[in-house]
Design an enzyme around this catalytic site. Sequence first.
Site, PDB file in Angstrom:
ATOM      1  N   ILE A  69       0.843  -1.191   0.000  1.00 13.48           N
ATOM      2  CA  ILE A  69       0.000   0.000   0.000  1.00 13.48           C
ATOM      3  C   ILE A  69       0.876   1.238   0.000  1.00 13.48           C
ATOM      4  CG2 ILE A  69      -1.849   1.236   1.190  1.00 13.48           C
ATOM      5  CD1 ILE A  69      -2.317  -1.441   2.742  1.00 13.48           C
ATOM      6  N   CYS A  70       0.490   2.200  -0.797  1.00 16.30           N
ATOM      7  CA  CYS A  70       1.200   3.472  -0.769  1.00 16.30           C
ATOM      8  C   CYS A  70       0.346   4.488  -0.023  1.00 16.30           C
ATOM      9  CB  CYS A  70       1.474   3.947  -2.196  1.00 16.30           C
ATOM     10  SG  CYS A  70       2.303   5.544  -2.248  1.00 16.30           S
ATOM     11  N   LEU A  71       0.722   4.737   1.198  1.00 13.43           N
ATOM     12  CA  LEU A  71      -0.064   5.664   2.020  1.00 13.43           C
ATOM     13  C   LEU A  71       0.910   6.416   2.917  1.00 13.43           C
ATOM     14  CD1 LEU A  71      -2.843   6.651   3.021  1.00 13.43           C
ATOM     15  CD2 LEU A  71      -2.832   4.758   4.631  1.00 13.43           C
TER      16      LEU A  71
END
Lengths: 181, 584
Positions: free
Chosen positions: A120-122
Site C-alpha cells: 500500500i502506498c499511504l
Amino acid sequence: MTTINSNNQDNNMPVTAPAITASKQPLPTAKSVDTQSVLKRLQSELMALMMSGDSGISAFPEEDNIFCWKGTITGSKDTVFEGTEYKLSLSFPNDYPFKSPKVKFETGCFHPNVDVYGNICLDILQDKWSSAYDVRTILLSIQSLLGEPNTSSPLNTQAASLWGNQEEYRKMVEKLYKPAA
Amino acid sequence: MVVRDLRSLGFTSMTDDAYASAIFLLLKAKVHDLAGDDYRSSILESIKGWIQDVPLQWQLRLEYFAYETLQDLRIAKLFEIIVDYPDSSPAIEDLKQCLEYTGQHSKLVDSFISALQYRLLTAGASTNDILHQYVSTIKALRTIDPAGVFLEAVGEPIREYLKGRKDTIKCIVTMLTDGTGGNPSGPGNTGDSLLEELNRDEENQENTGVDDDINTDDKQAWINAQHWEPDPVEADPLKGSRSRRKVDILGMIVGIIGSKDQLVNEYRVMLAEKLLNKSDYDIDSEIRTLELLKIHFGESSMQRCEIMLNDLIDSKRTNTNIKATINQLSQTGGEVGENGVSLDILNSTIISSNFWPPIQDEALNIPGPVDQLLSDYAKRFNEIKTPRKLQWKKNLGAVKLELQFEDRALQFTVAPVHASIIMQFQDQTSWTSKNLAAAIGIPMDVLNRRISFWISKGILAESLGADSNDHTFTLVDGMADTSKTGGNSGSCDELLVGDEDGERSVASVEDQLRKEMAVYEKFITGMLTNFGSMALDRIHNTLKMFCVADPPYDKSLQQLQGFLSGLVAEEKIEIRDGVYFLKK
C-alpha cells in the site's frame, strides 16, 4: 452525587494524516523501548479497537503473536468498493509505535495505490508516520483511501487511469474481487 | 387380667406374643395420642413414665418400641416441625433422644429429603421461604446431630436447588442485612435473622477458634480432643471430615453461592443503593453490619464497602463545611437572595466512584435555580478541596417537595427526575409529552414511565393528543380530584419512587455481568471477523490471551460455551461442525 468524568474524543481519519489530539505516548526515546511497553500498547489498542465499534473495520492479533494482526476492511457505501471485503495483514516492529507497522492487502485489491503484491502506498504508513496513530486510525485511513485514491503517484497505473470512469471501474472491481474463503 | 391368670397357670411362654402385641398396640395408640400435632412440648418424659408402670421384664423392649414409634411419628412430620422451629424445639429434643436410642438416622435423612423434594423444592416456593427453611433446618439438625453429618446429606438437595435460582444471592444478602430477615411479620421469627447469626459467630470465634488448626493454646487443644467424637457410621468417608465438622450457618449459606466474592459484590450493590437513597447521614446500622461481615469475610474483601461508608462520613463533614462557608460569604456579599433557593435545602453525598459499583447515568435537566445551586456548591467544593472537583450525578438522590394547590398542600419525597417533571408544570399547566421530554432532556419512553407516578397520584392527567405517540399531560387542579386521590392526600409521606417501579440507581450484579459479556462479545465478533471460523477452545484461548484489560477474561470453558450459545440464539453467530461463524 459525584464522580470523576472521563473524556471521550473521537476523531475520524481521512486519508492524509490529519491533526490528532490524543497523545498518550511518552516522548520518543528511540531504541530503548522494552517489549513490555509495546505489548501493553498493543493490548490497549486492541481493547480500544474492539470497544470503538467502528463499522467496516476490524483487526485481531493472530493466535499466539500479538505483533502479527489480521485485519478486515469493507468498502464504504457509495464507493466502487461497496460490498467488498478485504483482508489485511499488519505486522508491528519491536519499536512500535515509533516505527510504523507493515500493512499489506492479503486479498487482491484493484486500486491505484495498491500493487499486485498488496503493498500500500499511504503517507502515514511511510514518512508521515507518527506514534500518535494506532491500528484504528490506520484501518480507517486505508478504508477511506479505497474511496479517495491518490491517482497522481499510482502503484497500479491501470487502476489509476480507469478511476475516472467509475462505472467501468466498478465492473473491474467486481471482476477481480475474490473474497476470502 | 386374663393375661395374669394365664401366666399364673404357667402359660407365660404361650401368651408372650399375644401379650406383646396387645401392649404394643396400646403403646402405639398412647404415643400417637400423646404426640399428636403439637410440637411445643416434650412428651418423651410422659411416655417414659407410662412405661415405668409396665411389668419389669417388658420394659426394655417396650422402651425401644416406644422410642421407635415416637421417632417414626416425628420423622414423618419433621418438615412441619422444622417450619415451626424454634417453637418446636421440644419435639426436636425428643427426636434427638429417640435417635440416640434407636440409631436410625438414615431413616430421618431419607424421609426428610423426600419431604423436601415434594414440598419445598418446587417452583411455587419463594426463594426466601426456601432459605428460611434451610436456615431452620440447619439450626434444628444442629441440635440432633452436632457433627453435621446428616445435615450435609439433607442440605445437599436444597443447596443444589438454590443454586439454580437467580435471586438466591439477592435474598441471602437481604437476609444478612435486614434485621427482620425479610419477613417482618412479628417477633415470632427472630430465629430467621442471619444478622443475628453473624453476631453469634462473632462470639464463637472469640471463644474457640476451633475452625483452624493453628490452635496454639494447648489447653484448648486438650479440651477439643476430649470432646472428639468419632464420625457417625453413616458419614461418607469420601468427604473430608474437617469440612463437615463445623456447622456454620453462614458458611453453609455462602456455600450455596459458591464464592464469597459474589456475595460481597451483591452486598456492595445493595449497600450503594441504600446509601444513595439516604437523605441524612445516619449510617450506624450499616457500619454495624459491615463490621460483622468484616469479621466473617475478612477486612480486605470488605474494603470497598468500608470506603463507601467513609465517603458518607466525609460527605457529612464536607457538606457542613461548604454550607458554613457559603453562608458566611453570602452574608457579606449578599447575593444569595436572587436565586430564590437557599443552600440549606441541599445535602450532598460525595462518593469516590472508583470504589462504588457502576452507577446508572441518566441525563437530566434540572430546574434552573437548583442547577445554579449545585454549581455554586461545586465551586465552593473546588475552593476548599483544590484540585478536586465535584461532578454532580443529577439523576440520583431524593427530593423532598411540597406541591401547593389552592385548597391543599401535598408533600412528596421523590427521585430528581420526578421533581423535574412536576416543576415544569409550575409555569405551564399543560405539556405534550414530546415538548416535556425535550424540556427535561430525557427520552420519551423514560418520561412516559416516570410521569406515571404523578398520574397515579392524581396530580397530572393524561389525554391523547392528535398524534397517537404524543400525549398531553395536564395539571389536575384543586377540588375535582380530591375523591380520586382519596387515601393518598391523607398521608403524603411517600416512599422513594425509585423502589416502587423497580428502578435502581446502581447497576446490579447481573447488569455488571452483562456488561462484561458485552466486552467479550465485541472481542469474539472481532476475532471471528478476521479469522472466519473458530472452534470453542481457540476462542477461549484467544480471549484468555488478549482480553486482559478491565475486566480480564476469567470465565471457564463451560461458561463461554453457554455465552456463545446465547449469541447463537440471538442469531449473531452460528455454529457448524463445532466451529463458530459470524452470522452474515
